[in-house]
Design an enzyme around this catalytic site. Structure first.
Site, short mmCIF file in Angstrom:
data_model
loop_
_atom_site.label_atom_id
_atom_site.label_comp_id
_atom_site.label_asym_id
_atom_site.label_seq_id
_atom_site.Cartn_x
_atom_site.Cartn_y
_atom_site.Cartn_z
N GLN A 103 25.39 55.54 38.80
CA GLN A 103 26.46 56.52 38.99
C GLN A 103 25.94 57.67 39.84
OE1 GLN A 103 29.44 55.83 37.85
NE2 GLN A 103 28.97 54.19 36.40
N TYR B 196 28.77 44.05 34.27
CA TYR B 196 28.58 44.88 35.48
C TYR B 196 27.59 45.99 35.11
CZ TYR B 196 33.03 42.63 36.62
OH TYR B 196 34.04 41.74 36.83
N CYS C 195 36.77 52.45 38.28
CA CYS C 195 36.64 53.45 39.34
C CYS C 195 37.78 53.28 40.34
CB CYS C 195 35.29 53.34 40.03
SG CYS C 195 34.99 51.73 40.76
N1 SAH Z 1 27.47 50.09 34.57
C1 SAH Z 1 26.58 50.48 35.63
C2 SAH Z 1 26.96 49.94 37.00
C3 SAH Z 1 28.40 49.98 37.38
S1 SAH Z 1 28.73 49.67 39.09
C4 SAH Z 1 26.44 52.01 35.66
O1 SAH Z 1 27.14 52.71 34.95
O2 SAH Z 1 25.57 52.49 36.40
C5 SAH Z 1 29.17 48.00 39.14
C6 SAH Z 1 27.99 47.04 39.15
O3 SAH Z 1 28.53 45.71 39.13
C7 SAH Z 1 27.09 47.12 40.37
O4 SAH Z 1 25.78 47.29 39.94
C8 SAH Z 1 27.29 45.76 41.08
O5 SAH Z 1 26.10 45.29 41.66
C9 SAH Z 1 27.72 44.87 39.93
N2 SAH Z 1 28.59 43.72 40.26
C10 SAH Z 1 29.42 43.56 41.31
N3 SAH Z 1 30.13 42.42 41.19
C11 SAH Z 1 29.76 41.85 40.01
C12 SAH Z 1 30.16 40.66 39.32
N4 SAH Z 1 31.09 39.85 39.81
N5 SAH Z 1 29.59 40.41 38.13
C13 SAH Z 1 28.65 41.24 37.60
N6 SAH Z 1 28.23 42.36 38.23
C14 SAH Z 1 28.77 42.67 39.41
#
Ligand code: SAH
Length: 470
Positions: free
Chosen positions: A303, A332, A428
């Protein structure tokens, strides 16, 4: 002041043909702000987007684009300004993306973000949407100097090395000597590195000729430890004058604890390439969130607003309302920040994420914080969740935190078949959230939505949604 978008389709589909040409000027009353923070008015019933115009303003618009469905224009002059219009802190705020609301008083930005969720719900109409409780947006006390990462393009402009962002809709680089939303250390490092690159005459990327070396500079600070990582994104594995470059950074910028190079040979707009090379210092920086330490690799997502991240995660924890026997899935996951923050409240955490380096960080972060009930796997949420379910893993609680594209339909189907009792959606992007809620509300009801402002001065809107199983 922000009117609801109740009749969007009706108004655009039934418009009369309007004879308008590029360059035409006319006065327009702005009704509301659209999803990109632009002003919206209606000229002879045709929707007209005007960047930087504010609700209740009367502006003279100069048409820049015409189309069967909409008009776009720029402000020629303001006849009647909004009482909430303020002078933006960044002189280039109207030229480049990322500062779309810097001319709007902050309290109104927070109202706009809540309104944006409302607009998206009205467009997609998930079950029961009229009765969802949307709480007021949680904002920042000081909505500036919050961004922990600066990712600036580097080009030669008028014989000098410039580092900044492209002018909206173009590849003309605007140099950003200062930036009011960046944590100051990120700008200090950025500008000093630009000086060093220029003094060493290291070749800068040239888009037209696809020549030169340095394309992008990324500076990221871990606010909890003050560690700074600098990444050069380059057009080739070569980095001329590497030794002098690294020497000068070491002596002039001792705060930089990690220097990396990422190689992106492509001409595509993708900023990061697949290969990342370690140049000096440590390979990663360490951020802290509450009592936990998080290793953060260059390519891993975190973030952007450390102050609000704490609030976002505590709202997520509150909405999940976990119990010691729960199995939690952190989908994610990035570097595991959400799941690991919650691991002490549950029996087990499993998470998934597509970037290998981020998953390595997440597993390392579990270990370095002595968390033994959490593990992370590389892969997409839509592939791994059904696999885990097939293997007999029982899910009590699920948190999803997808990128702007929202959830994959296959993942939604798995969620609806597993039906975890506790489910929180951190979004988001209100549009894809509203779209996903259309399917999810077959089995879940929205308890409430809590917007958290992660990106002041922009139209970006983050929201924590608590879902209750029906
Ligand atoms: N929860 C974390 C990251 C959120 S951002 C935080 O709060 O920091 C979303 C994340 O999802 C990114 O790191 C991206 O690389 C990942 N991502 C993108 N597509 C995805 C998918 N299909 N399955 C799993 N992760 C994914």
């Amino acid at each position: 002041m922000f009117k609801k978008q109740t009749n969007f389709n009706h108004r655009t589909n039934n418009h009369q043909p309007v004879e308008v040409n590029i360059g035409d000027r006319f006065p327009l009353t702005i009704k509301r702000l659209g999803i990109n923070g632009e002003g919206i008015g209606y000229y002879k019933r045709k929707i007209c987007f005007v960047p930087h115009a504010l609700p209740d303003e009367v502006v003279v618009v100069e048409v820049t684009e015409t189309n069967t469905h909409f008009l776009r224009g720029k402000i020629h002059s303001i006849r009647q300004a909004s009482e909430y219009r303020i002078e933006p802190r960044d002189s280039y705020a109207n030229e480049v993306g990322g500062f779309e609301l810097e001319h709007l008083e902050y309290s109104q930005q927070l109202k706009f973000k809540r309104d944006l969720i409302q607009q998206s719900l009205e467009k997609f109409q998930p079950r029961g949407f009229k009765h969802y409780e949307i709480k007021p947006t949680i904002g920042m006390e000081n909505p500036f100097e919050y961004r922990n990462k600066a990712q600036f393009q580097v080009r030669m402009v008028a014989d000098h090395v410039a580092a900044g962002l492209f002018k909206t809709g173009s590849h003309d680089l605007v140099d950003l000597p200062t930036c009011a939303v960046q944590i100051p250390i990120t700008m200090k490092v950025m500008r000093q590195v630009v000086k060093i690159i220029e003094s060493l005459a290291i070749p800068i990327y040239n888009e037209e000729q696809h020549s030169g070396i340095i394309k992008t500079l990324v500076v990221r600070v871990a606010q909890g430890t003050d560690e700074v990582q600098l990444t050069f994104i380059t057009n080739s594995p070569k980095l001329p004058h590497k030794r002098e470059l690294l020497d000068q950074i070491r002596t002039q910028l001792p705060e930089v604890t990690s220097i990396m190079q990422n190689i992106n040979k492509g001409e595509s707009p993708l900023v990061w390439g697949e290969q990342t090379v370690h140049l000096a210092g440590k390979e990663a920086i360490t951020e802290t969130i509450g009592p936990l330490k998080f290793r953060l690799s260059a390519r891993a997502f975190l973030q952007l607003n450390p102050t609000q991240t704490k609030i976002l995660y505590s709202e997520t924890a509150k909405a999940l309302d976990l119990a010691p026997t729960d199995n939690l899935v952190d989908a994610y996951a990035g570097i595991g920040t959400i799941g690991l923050t919650l691991a002490h409240q549950v029996a087990q955490v499993r998470g998934m994420e597509v970037i290998q380096e981020a998953v390595d960080d997440a597993n390392f972060n579990a270990q370095q914080n002595n968390i033994n009930n959490a593990s992370y796997e590389v892969g997409t949420a839509e592939e791994l969740l059904p696999k885990w379910l097939d293997d007999g893993f029982f899910i009590d609680a699920l948190v999803v935190d997808p990128p702007r594209a929202g959830l994959d339909q296959q993942l939604i189907e798995s969620i609806l078949s597993a039906r975890p009792e506790k489910f929180v959606y951190v979004s988001c992007n209100p549009s894809t959230l509203a779209r996903d809620l259309v399917s999810l509300t077959n089995d879940y009801k929205v308890a409430y939505m809590q917007p958290v402002d992660m990106m002041p001065q922009t139209p970006k809107c983050e929201v924590v949604v608590k879902l209750i199983r029906l």
